[in-house]
Each structure stands twice: as structure tokens, then as C-alpha cells.
Design a protein around this motif. Structure first.
Motif, PDB file in Angstrom:
ATOM      1  N   TRP A  20       0.842  -1.207   0.000  1.00 30.35           N
ATOM      2  CA  TRP A  20       0.000   0.000   0.000  1.00 30.35           C
ATOM      3  C   TRP A  20       0.874   1.253   0.000  1.00 30.35           C
ATOM      4  O   TRP A  20       0.608   2.209  -0.745  1.00 30.35           O
ATOM      5  CB  TRP A  20      -0.902   0.027   1.232  1.00 30.35           C
ATOM      6  CG  TRP A  20      -1.507   1.389   1.437  1.00 30.35           C
ATOM      7  CD1 TRP A  20      -2.579   1.918   0.781  1.00 30.35           C
ATOM      8  CD2 TRP A  20      -1.027   2.422   2.310  1.00 30.35           C
ATOM      9  NE1 TRP A  20      -2.798   3.212   1.196  1.00 30.35           N
ATOM     10  CE2 TRP A  20      -1.872   3.551   2.126  1.00 30.35           C
ATOM     11  CE3 TRP A  20       0.030   2.503   3.225  1.00 30.35           C
ATOM     12  CZ2 TRP A  20      -1.683   4.733   2.842  1.00 30.35           C
ATOM     13  CZ3 TRP A  20       0.219   3.688   3.928  1.00 30.35           C
ATOM     14  CH2 TRP A  20      -0.624   4.784   3.739  1.00 30.35           C
ATOM     15  N   ALA A  21       1.917   1.246   0.820  1.00 29.93           N
ATOM     16  CA  ALA A  21       2.797   2.412   0.908  1.00 29.93           C
ATOM     17  C   ALA A  21       3.506   2.671  -0.414  1.00 29.93           C
ATOM     18  O   ALA A  21       3.679   3.829  -0.823  1.00 29.93           O
ATOM     19  CB  ALA A  21       3.823   2.215   2.026  1.00 29.93           C
ATOM     20  N   ALA A 168      13.525  -1.187   2.284  1.00 30.60           N
ATOM     21  CA  ALA A 168      12.927  -0.128   1.474  1.00 30.60           C
ATOM     22  C   ALA A 168      11.424  -0.012   1.760  1.00 30.60           C
ATOM     23  O   ALA A 168      10.884   1.090   1.834  1.00 30.60           O
ATOM     24  CB  ALA A 168      13.161  -0.410  -0.005  1.00 30.60           C
ATOM     25  N   GLY A 169      10.750  -1.161   1.940  1.00 35.82           N
ATOM     26  CA  GLY A 169       9.326  -1.162   2.251  1.00 35.82           C
ATOM     27  C   GLY A 169       9.023  -0.519   3.581  1.00 35.82           C
ATOM     28  O   GLY A 169       8.026   0.199   3.730  1.00 35.82           O
ATOM     29  N   PHE A 170       9.890  -0.740   4.576  1.00 46.04           N
ATOM     30  CA  PHE A 170       9.708  -0.133   5.902  1.00 46.04           C
ATOM     31  C   PHE A 170       9.835   1.394   5.808  1.00 46.04           C
ATOM     32  O   PHE A 170       8.998   2.135   6.335  1.00 46.04           O
ATOM     33  CB  PHE A 170      10.733  -0.691   6.882  1.00 46.04           C
ATOM     34  CG  PHE A 170      10.718  -0.017   8.232  1.00 46.04           C
ATOM     35  CD1 PHE A 170       9.729  -0.312   9.148  1.00 46.04           C
ATOM     36  CD2 PHE A 170      11.682   0.934   8.560  1.00 46.04           C
ATOM     37  CE1 PHE A 170       9.696   0.324  10.394  1.00 46.04           C
ATOM     38  CE2 PHE A 170      11.670   1.567   9.794  1.00 46.04           C
ATOM     39  CZ  PHE A 170      10.666   1.264  10.712  1.00 46.04           C
ATOM     40  N   VAL A 171      10.887   1.858   5.144  1.00 45.68           N
ATOM     41  CA  VAL A 171      11.085   3.299   4.974  1.00 45.68           C
ATOM     42  C   VAL A 171       9.921   3.901   4.197  1.00 45.68           C
ATOM     43  O   VAL A 171       9.414   4.981   4.534  1.00 45.68           O
ATOM     44  CB  VAL A 171      12.424   3.586   4.255  1.00 45.68           C
ATOM     45  CG1 VAL A 171      12.553   5.077   3.928  1.00 45.68           C
ATOM     46  CG2 VAL A 171      13.595   3.127   5.104  1.00 45.68           C
ATOM     47  N   GLN A 172       9.477   3.197   3.166  1.00 41.98           N
ATOM     48  CA  GLN A 172       8.358   3.673   2.343  1.00 41.98           C
ATOM     49  C   GLN A 172       7.098   3.822   3.185  1.00 41.98           C
ATOM     50  O   GLN A 172       6.327   4.770   3.003  1.00 41.98           O
ATOM     51  CB  GLN A 172       8.111   2.704   1.187  1.00 41.98           C
ATOM     52  CG  GLN A 172       7.031   3.129   0.220  1.00 41.98           C
ATOM     53  CD  GLN A 172       7.498   4.165  -0.780  1.00 41.98           C
ATOM     54  OE1 GLN A 172       8.575   4.722  -0.634  1.00 41.98           O
ATOM     55  NE2 GLN A 172       6.698   4.444  -1.783  1.00 41.98           N
ATOM     56  N   THR A 173       6.845   2.890   4.090  1.00 44.89           N
ATOM     57  CA  THR A 173       5.659   2.943   4.948  1.00 44.89           C
ATOM     58  C   THR A 173       5.695   4.176   5.844  1.00 44.89           C
ATOM     59  O   THR A 173       4.682   4.873   6.000  1.00 44.89           O
ATOM     60  CB  THR A 173       5.560   1.667   5.796  1.00 44.89           C
ATOM     61  OG1 THR A 173       5.486   0.530   4.934  1.00 44.89           O
ATOM     62  CG2 THR A 173       4.326   1.696   6.688  1.00 44.89           C
ATOM     63  N   ILE A 174       6.826   4.468   6.445  1.00 41.17           N
ATOM     64  CA  ILE A 174       6.975   5.655   7.301  1.00 41.17           C
ATOM     65  C   ILE A 174       6.704   6.919   6.487  1.00 41.17           C
ATOM     66  O   ILE A 174       5.966   7.823   6.922  1.00 41.17           O
ATOM     67  CB  ILE A 174       8.390   5.720   7.921  1.00 41.17           C
ATOM     68  CG1 ILE A 174       8.654   4.485   8.798  1.00 41.17           C
ATOM     69  CG2 ILE A 174       8.555   7.006   8.721  1.00 41.17           C
ATOM     70  CD1 ILE A 174       7.694   4.326   9.951  1.00 41.17           C
ATOM     71  N   LEU A 179       3.128  11.422   4.952  1.00 40.78           N
ATOM     72  CA  LEU A 179       2.499  12.119   3.843  1.00 40.78           C
ATOM     73  C   LEU A 179       0.992  12.237   4.063  1.00 40.78           C
ATOM     74  O   LEU A 179       0.404  13.317   3.903  1.00 40.78           O
ATOM     75  CB  LEU A 179       2.790  11.373   2.541  1.00 40.78           C
ATOM     76  CG  LEU A 179       1.997  11.760   1.289  1.00 40.78           C
ATOM     77  CD1 LEU A 179       2.172  13.231   0.972  1.00 40.78           C
ATOM     78  CD2 LEU A 179       2.425  10.897   0.103  1.00 40.78           C
ATOM     79  N   ALA A 180       0.356  11.129   4.450  1.00 38.76           N
ATOM     80  CA  ALA A 180      -1.089  11.136   4.678  1.00 38.76           C
ATOM     81  C   ALA A 180      -1.463  12.058   5.834  1.00 38.76           C
ATOM     82  O   ALA A 180      -2.429  12.831   5.743  1.00 38.76           O
ATOM     83  CB  ALA A 180      -1.570   9.714   4.963  1.00 38.76           C
ATOM     84  N   LEU A 333      10.161  11.690  -1.819  1.00 38.16           N
ATOM     85  CA  LEU A 333      11.032  10.561  -1.458  1.00 38.16           C
ATOM     86  C   LEU A 333      10.321   9.223  -1.653  1.00 38.16           C
ATOM     87  O   LEU A 333      10.924   8.250  -2.122  1.00 38.16           O
ATOM     88  CB  LEU A 333      11.514  10.711  -0.013  1.00 38.16           C
ATOM     89  CG  LEU A 333      12.391  11.947   0.268  1.00 38.16           C
ATOM     90  CD1 LEU A 333      12.748  12.017   1.746  1.00 38.16           C
ATOM     91  CD2 LEU A 333      13.649  11.918  -0.579  1.00 38.16           C
ATOM     92  N   SER A 334       9.041   9.158  -1.292  1.00 36.49           N
ATOM     93  CA  SER A 334       8.300   7.900  -1.477  1.00 36.49           C
ATOM     94  C   SER A 334       8.077   7.623  -2.965  1.00 36.49           C
ATOM     95  O   SER A 334       8.057   6.468  -3.392  1.00 36.49           O
ATOM     96  CB  SER A 334       6.955   7.947  -0.737  1.00 36.49           C
ATOM     97  OG  SER A 334       6.131   8.984  -1.238  1.00 36.49           O
TER      98      SER A 334
END
Length: 487
Positions: A20-21, A168-174, A179-180, A333-334
Motif C-alpha cells: 500500500w505504501a 525499502a518497504g519499511f522506509v516507504q511505509t513511514i 504524507l497522509a 522521497l516515497s
């Protein structure tokens, strides 16, 4: 069978939240924060942009039905490329894959060029990155300091993608969560602040920016240049609706990582719909808040100001400025992170099947990621900071046409698979047919000038970039076709 055993495969490391992220982070990039003043408000106004974004989101959900059906059928890296190969053959797959590379890969340098703008907007008159040699492209000054800073971030996030998709997925989630939160907070400020007024949103359908500037217009007489009448309003809506494939490109990156899912493929549709809904909200909210908070937003638009940043500061003071800074930083960044992943997986898949040079199909033994494909994406992306921000519009158009082609092939492949396997429903077939029609409509709007509809089709520079991309694609095809046709 021997070749199949030796076929390189990616490691399953991504959770539903990670995916999702990735999708949400790809959908919402720099454009949702910068384009209210640059494109959305002048082209479509508040009303036109809102209608276009909601309609675009609905179309993407229709198209997502085909993706949700096809992913469990072919859960491999490559997504649309793989679907097309299975249903229409290798030449069609190459065509689809080549334009998808344009859709995904152009978004990385596109996001990187916004990094300097973020710092420039936040630091006021300090201009901390405007140092060293500089030059002008399309009227925009490119500074060495901004260029180096953006390049360092591109390299850092490229390395992060190489050393492990789970990290990368962990950083993307943060980044996606921040952002939201930023977007929702800004929306609440617009709703409850007395400074945000409905009357400020005029002209609600936007205005002819070029004519207004040429005539020296101001906010006081901007209605003379407003989009009015049936043709004007339709043009206002279509100007933003036509780039919906660019605006929502990102939900379709989910199939690119299908080989790395560690969860049921039944969750794909839900993840896509939530990501699209979040994206629609951010685009619409940011654009509406930007206009509602500023009585003189047409003046700001014509002056080339960062309208949303000024609006946020008007509503919340320094905190508003920081809020936009955090939001757009996370968006950029995301976007870089997500499109790096999608681009590298697509190139890896195309290489693995012989469509691109074999070097891109190598997997790093330690990190189990397509290292060489990722390095190539990094090298190409470094062009963004060199070209500067005025090239953003050219990249938008290239991304939109690439995404439209990917949507078309996925929906068409769904129809072929439904007929072959006989396991679908009339509803799904209807969604796939509708998706094919909308995909073709997007391509027509983007490529063919339609009398009376201004700001909808490609600009001159975008046509030139498209021609260059087609020529490069033909060269690669002629060079590699013996490999993939015989594989």
C-alpha cells in the motif's frame, strides 16, 4: 525444465502495508503539492480539478479490477508486461514494457527535480542550495548546489533499494504515513480556519493563463479570462482528466512486485482501491485548500509562486510551511523509492525473458534484488537534476502515455484470459471492456489535438521526447529480438 530451475527469482519480503505504501507513495509525488499553482488551478480551477480527479479515480478503480484478476494468474515481476506476453505474444509485450519503463522511470527524475524547490521554498531568502555554477534550461536556473543535493538523494535511495526490498518497504511505509498525516492536517486547517473562504475559489473552472499574462491581468479582472460555457468547462475538466494516468500511476506498480508478496493475492484489489482513494483525496484537498486560503491566487499563479506553500503559511503560519515541507518531502522521497522499485522490477523481468540485455536480469546474491537494473535506473534518474524543473511537464506527458498503454494491455489481456479460462463474471468483463475504452480515450486526448480543447494534448517538447523514446525502443528491439523471440 532445466532452464526453468535456473530462472532467477526474487525473494518474498513485502507485506500488505509495504505494498500500500509503495502504491500510495507512487501516486502522490511532487505534483500534488506543486501542480495546484502550476497546472490544476489555471487549467481546471477548483471545480474542474475536483471533478476530473474523482472521475479519474473511478476510472482507475475500474481498470484495477483487471489488475486484481490478472495478478493471481501471473504472480511474477513485470506486471502488465507479463500479462501482455502471455496473451498477445512477445512483440506486443515488448511494446507494452518499453512504454511502461517510460511511465515509471520518468517519475524518478521528475520527483528529484522538486527537491531543490522544497528547500528553496522552506529556507525563504537564505537560498542555501543556490551556490556554485548555474545555467538556464527553458527559462529556469539550474544551480550546482541543488543538482548535487538531489543527486545524493537519488543515489541514497537507489542503494536502499539494492540492499533489501524489506528495508525499502519499511522506509516507504513511514514516508507514506507522514504524507497522509500532513495532507489530512492541511485539509482540516482549510475546513476550520476562518481565513479559508469559498469566494476565494473563483474562477472555479480556471482561466486562460497565457492570455491573462499577455494582457497583464490581475485577480480583479481575471474573470474576463475565465473558462466559461459548455466548451470552456469541458475543456477545463478534460485538461486534468487527460493526465489522470499520470496522476494515478502508482497503483499499477503493485503487480511489478507481485513476485515478492508474502500475503494472499486476494488482497490486491483492496490495496489498490485504498491507495487510489488516498491519492484522490490528497490531489483534491491540496488544490482546494490552495485556492480557498488565498484571495489573490490567480496573481500568485501568474507570478509562478508556490501557491500551496503560501496558502499553508497563510492558514497556519510557520507550522503550515513546515507541514507542506514535510508532506512534499515525503511525497517526493516515497515517489523516488516506489518508482525505483517498479522500474527495476520491470527491467529485471524484461531481461529475464530476453527482451533487454542479460545484465539487467542478474540478482544480487547477498540482497536478492535486481542490482544491475537498479543501478541503471539510478544513472538515468540523475538526468533530472541536470535538466531542471521546467522539464517536469515533459516527463508528465511521457508518464501519462506510458501508463495509458499499460492500462490498455492489462484490460485487453483480461478479456483474452476470461475467454480462455472461462472463470470470470459478466461484471468483470464489463469492467475490462470499459477499461479498454478509457485507456484508448486517454491516449487520444494526450496525442491528438482536439479543436476547442486547450491544455489537453502533449506540448511540443513532449512530442519530441516521445519520438526519441520510440526510436530508442526500435533500436533495442532490433538488437535484442533474436534473443527474446527464440527464448
Amino acid at each position: 525444465m532445466e532452464n526453468n530451475k535456473q530462472r532467477p527469482e526474487l525473494k518474498k519480503q513485502l507485506s500488505p502495508t509495504h505494498v500500500w505504501a509503495i502504491a500510495f507513495g507512487c501516486i502522490i509525488g511532487w505534483g500534488s503539492f506543486i501542480n495546484p499553482g502550476k497546472k490544476f488551478l489555471p487549467n481546471s480551477g477548483v471545480a474542474g480539478t475536483a471533478i476530473a480527479m474523482v472521475l479519474g479515480a473511478l476510472v482507475m478503480v475500474i481498470i484495477a479490477c483487471s489488475y486484481a484478476y490478472m495478478v493471481p494468474k501471473y504472480p511474477e515481476a513485470g506486471g502488465e508486461f507479463t500479462f501482455t506476453k502471455k496473451c498477445f505474444g512477445k512483440t506486443a509485450a515488448y511494446l507494452c514494457g518499453w512504454f511502461l519503463v517510460a511511465a515509471y522511470l520518468t517519475n524518478v527524475p521528475m520527483n528529484s527535480t522538486a527537491i531543490g524547490l522544497i528547500v528553496d521554498g522552506i529556507d525563504g531568502s537564505a537560498d542555501i542550495l543556490k551556490f556554485g555554477f548555474h545555467y538556464s534550461i527553458a527559462g529556469f536556473e539550474v544551480y550546482f548546489g541543488e543538482m548535487i543535493f538531489a543527486m545524493l538523494i537519488l543515489i541514497l535511495f537507489g542503494i536502499l533499494n539494492i540492499i533489501g526490498v524489506e528495508k525499502a518497504g519499511f522506509v516507504q511505509t513511514i514516508l507514506a504515513i507522514l504524507l497522509a498525516v500532513s495532507a489530512f492536517t492541511l485539509c482540516l486547517a482549510g475546513i476550520f480556519s476562518a481565513k479559508a473562504k469559498g469566494v476565494n475559489m473563483q474562477p472555479v473552472w480556471g482561466f486562460d493563463k497565457a492570455s491573462a499574462i499577455a494582457a497583464g491581468a490581475t485577480t480583479e479582472n481575471i474573470t474576463d479570462f475565465a473558462h466559461t460555457g459548455t466548451k470552456g468547462i469541458l475543456s477545463a475538466i478534460l485538461a486534468t482528466f487527460a493526465i489522470a494516468p499520470w496522476a494515478y500511476v502508482g497503483f499499477d506498480t503493485i503487480p511489478q512486485a507481485a513476485e515478492e508478496f508474502r500475503f494472499s493475492y486476494k488482497k490486491v484489489m483492496g490495496i489498490m482501491v485504498v491507495a487510489i482513494a488516498f491519492g484522490c483525496f490528497v490531489y483534491t484537498s491540496n488544490n482546494t485548500v490552495a485556492a480557498a486560503a488565498l484571495a489573490n491566487w490567480p496573481d500568485r499563479v501568474m507570478a509562478g509562486d508556490w501557491v500551496l506553500l503560501i496558502a499553508a503559511e497563510e492558514l497556519l503560519g510557520t507550522f503550515g510551511k513546515v507541514l507542506v515541507g514535510v508532506g512534499v518531502s515525503c511525497a517526493v522521497l516515497s515517489g523516488i523509492m516506489g518508482f525505483y522499485l517498479a522500474s527495476s522490477r520491470l527491467m529485471f523481468s524484461m531481461s529475464r525473458d530476453g527482451f533487454l540485455p542479460e545484465v539487467f536480469g542478474k540478482i544480487d546474491e547477498k540482497y536478492h534484488t535486481p542490482k544491475n537494473a537498479m543501478i541503471f535506473c539510478m544513472i538515468v534518474s540523475l538526468s533530472g537534476p541536470i535538466l531542471g524543473r521546467e522539464a517536469l511537464g515533459w516527463f508528465v506527458d511521457m508518464s501519462a502515455i506510458g501508463a495509458s498503454i499499460g492500462y490498455f494491455f492489462t484490460c485487453a489481456a483480461t478479456l483474452v484470459t476470461l475467454k480462455r479460462d472461462g472463470d470470470g463474471t459478466p461484471f468483470l468483463k464489463g469492467m475490462a471492456v470499459t477499461g479498454v475504452c478509457f485507456s484508448l480515450a486517454f491516449m487520444v486526448l494526450q496525442l491528438i489535438p482536439i479543436p476547442g480543447l486547450s491544455g489537453v494534448h502533449f506540448g511540443k517538447e513532449s512530442y519530441m521526447m516521445l519520438i526519441v523514446w520510440i526510436v530508442l525502443g526500435v533500436i533495442f528491439y532490433l538488437k535484442e529480438r533474436k534473443n527474446f523471440l527464440n527464448k
